[in-house]
Design an enzyme around this catalytic site. Sequence first.
Site, PDB file in Angstrom:
ATOM      1  N   SER A  76      -5.171  -7.849  10.663  1.00  0.00           N
ATOM      2  CA  SER A  76      -5.136  -6.576   9.955  1.00  0.00           C
ATOM      3  C   SER A  76      -6.091  -6.720   8.769  1.00  0.00           C
ATOM      4  CB  SER A  76      -3.720  -6.286   9.473  1.00  0.00           C
ATOM      5  OG  SER A  76      -3.768  -5.291   8.481  1.00  0.00           O
ATOM      6  N   ASP A  78       0.812  -1.212   0.000  1.00  0.00           N
ATOM      7  CA  ASP A  78       0.000   0.000   0.000  1.00  0.00           C
ATOM      8  C   ASP A  78       0.848   1.267   0.000  1.00  0.00           C
ATOM      9  OD1 ASP A  78      -2.442  -1.311  -0.205  1.00  0.00           O
ATOM     10  OD2 ASP A  78      -2.497  -1.716   1.947  1.00  0.00           O
TER      11      ASP A  78
HETATM   12  N1  ARG Z   1      -2.028  -8.111   0.020  1.00  0.00           N
HETATM   13  C1  ARG Z   1      -3.119  -7.324  -0.442  1.00  0.00           C
HETATM   14  C2  ARG Z   1      -2.616  -6.279  -1.385  1.00  0.00           C
HETATM   15  O1  ARG Z   1      -1.483  -5.971  -1.384  1.00  0.00           O
HETATM   16  C3  ARG Z   1      -3.907  -6.763   0.678  1.00  0.00           C
HETATM   17  C4  ARG Z   1      -3.292  -5.671   1.466  1.00  0.00           C
HETATM   18  C5  ARG Z   1      -4.171  -5.301   2.575  1.00  0.00           C
HETATM   19  N2  ARG Z   1      -3.755  -4.094   3.198  1.00  0.00           N
HETATM   20  C6  ARG Z   1      -3.817  -3.917   4.518  1.00  0.00           C
HETATM   21  N3  ARG Z   1      -3.448  -2.760   4.947  1.00  0.00           N
HETATM   22  N4  ARG Z   1      -4.195  -4.856   5.360  1.00  0.00           N
HETATM   23  O2  ARG Z   1      -3.352  -5.741  -2.163  1.00  0.00           O
END
Ligand code: ARG
Length: 406
Positions: A178, A127
């Site tokens: 999370s 992210d």
């Molecule tokens: N692994 C997934 C992605 O990169 C989900 C990420 C989820 N983000 C979080 N902050 N829990 O798209």
Amino acid sequence: MAKRVVLAYSGGLDTSVAVRWMIEEWNVEVVCVLVDVGQDPDYSESFDDIRARALAAGALDFVVVDAREEMAAQFCAPAIAANALYEGKYPLVSALSRPVIVRHLVDQARKFGADAVAHGSTGKGNDQVRFEVGTHALAPDLEVLAPARLWGMTRADSVDYAAKWDIPIKATKEKIYSIDENLWGRAIECGEIEDPWAAPPEEPYTLTRVTATQPVELTISFRAGVPVALDGVEMSLAGLIKELTDRVGPTGYGRLDMVENRRVGIKSREVYECPAALALITAHADLEDLVLEREIHHEKARLQIRWSELVYDGMWFSPLKEALDAFFFETQRHVTGDVRVRFEAPGLARVVGRRSPSALYDHDLATYDAEDSFNHADSEGFVKIYGLGVKTWAARQGAKNATPAP
Ligand code: ARG
């Protein structure tokens, strides 16, 4: 150093602590922006409560933006056109929401005369990449700040920090998972999920708990590649996604359990629940089987993989991804029709019918019955010439392949 910062604010512990921490450590003004991408479909907390928390943490201002229809129409619709599944499985739940949020961060940064934007992501995930690359693509002049990458606080430290500054948070020191969610689905990580051998716990799922006692059959209608109606009832795309989630989630459909390659070089085990996303992509791809000409269909399948990687990697706003969108858009002109899908608990979906005014399926060509209009005699010359190269090769060099190995 920046003076005024627009923060992507969720109302949770980390971003609330980030407000105070940035004020204390960097002496900046912080504007909190909450972008509603459907993360809390039942509005378990009022925006007034979230605003109060942001202000208690020290924010100069708090803004809510309803981006649900925008996300659906401008981000999910292109993902459906691209049948987008990262590594063949994951429908890019979090990856699609970040560029939506980025757009509004930049917009609010301009409105508030800010010189930076900030996010609450840590250094280990995708992210941060999406927030930063996205912001730089839209606003190369803005700085991007990532306090959670620097502060070195554990969850328990953050809870203590919030208490010290009288920030009213609901979080406790033991949070197991999370979770990131939006209208396209939910991404769940941490806790026992981090052991790739351990079966996923039932507890964190909310959309796909099995309560249905009967199979659910639905007709999904598409116009130029975009879902427009459920069982003949037209609705907005955000509304359709929500309705589909509510109708098929209770059959248990839409769960994923995967080990994925993050952009930052880590393999992680994650579980997801995304019933609407997977149902729409399955139905859409099936309709394409009926209407797309073979060469475009095969080329599109190759490019879909690339599109999904680019979006996963934070390249939503990039020249290649935009060029691929233009290609997919062109392919969708005739992707109009209905797909009938049957969902059966636990977690099974099958396309059981499809129809389209643009279908390339021709019964009289395909049938083995009396109506057969296909000229079988034409095939003789075609097959001879088609196989001529291999026949020539076999005669000169390939004969040994015909002898069975000892
Ligand atoms: N692994 C997934 C992605 O990169 C989900 C990420 C989820 N983000 C979080 N902050 N829990 O798209």
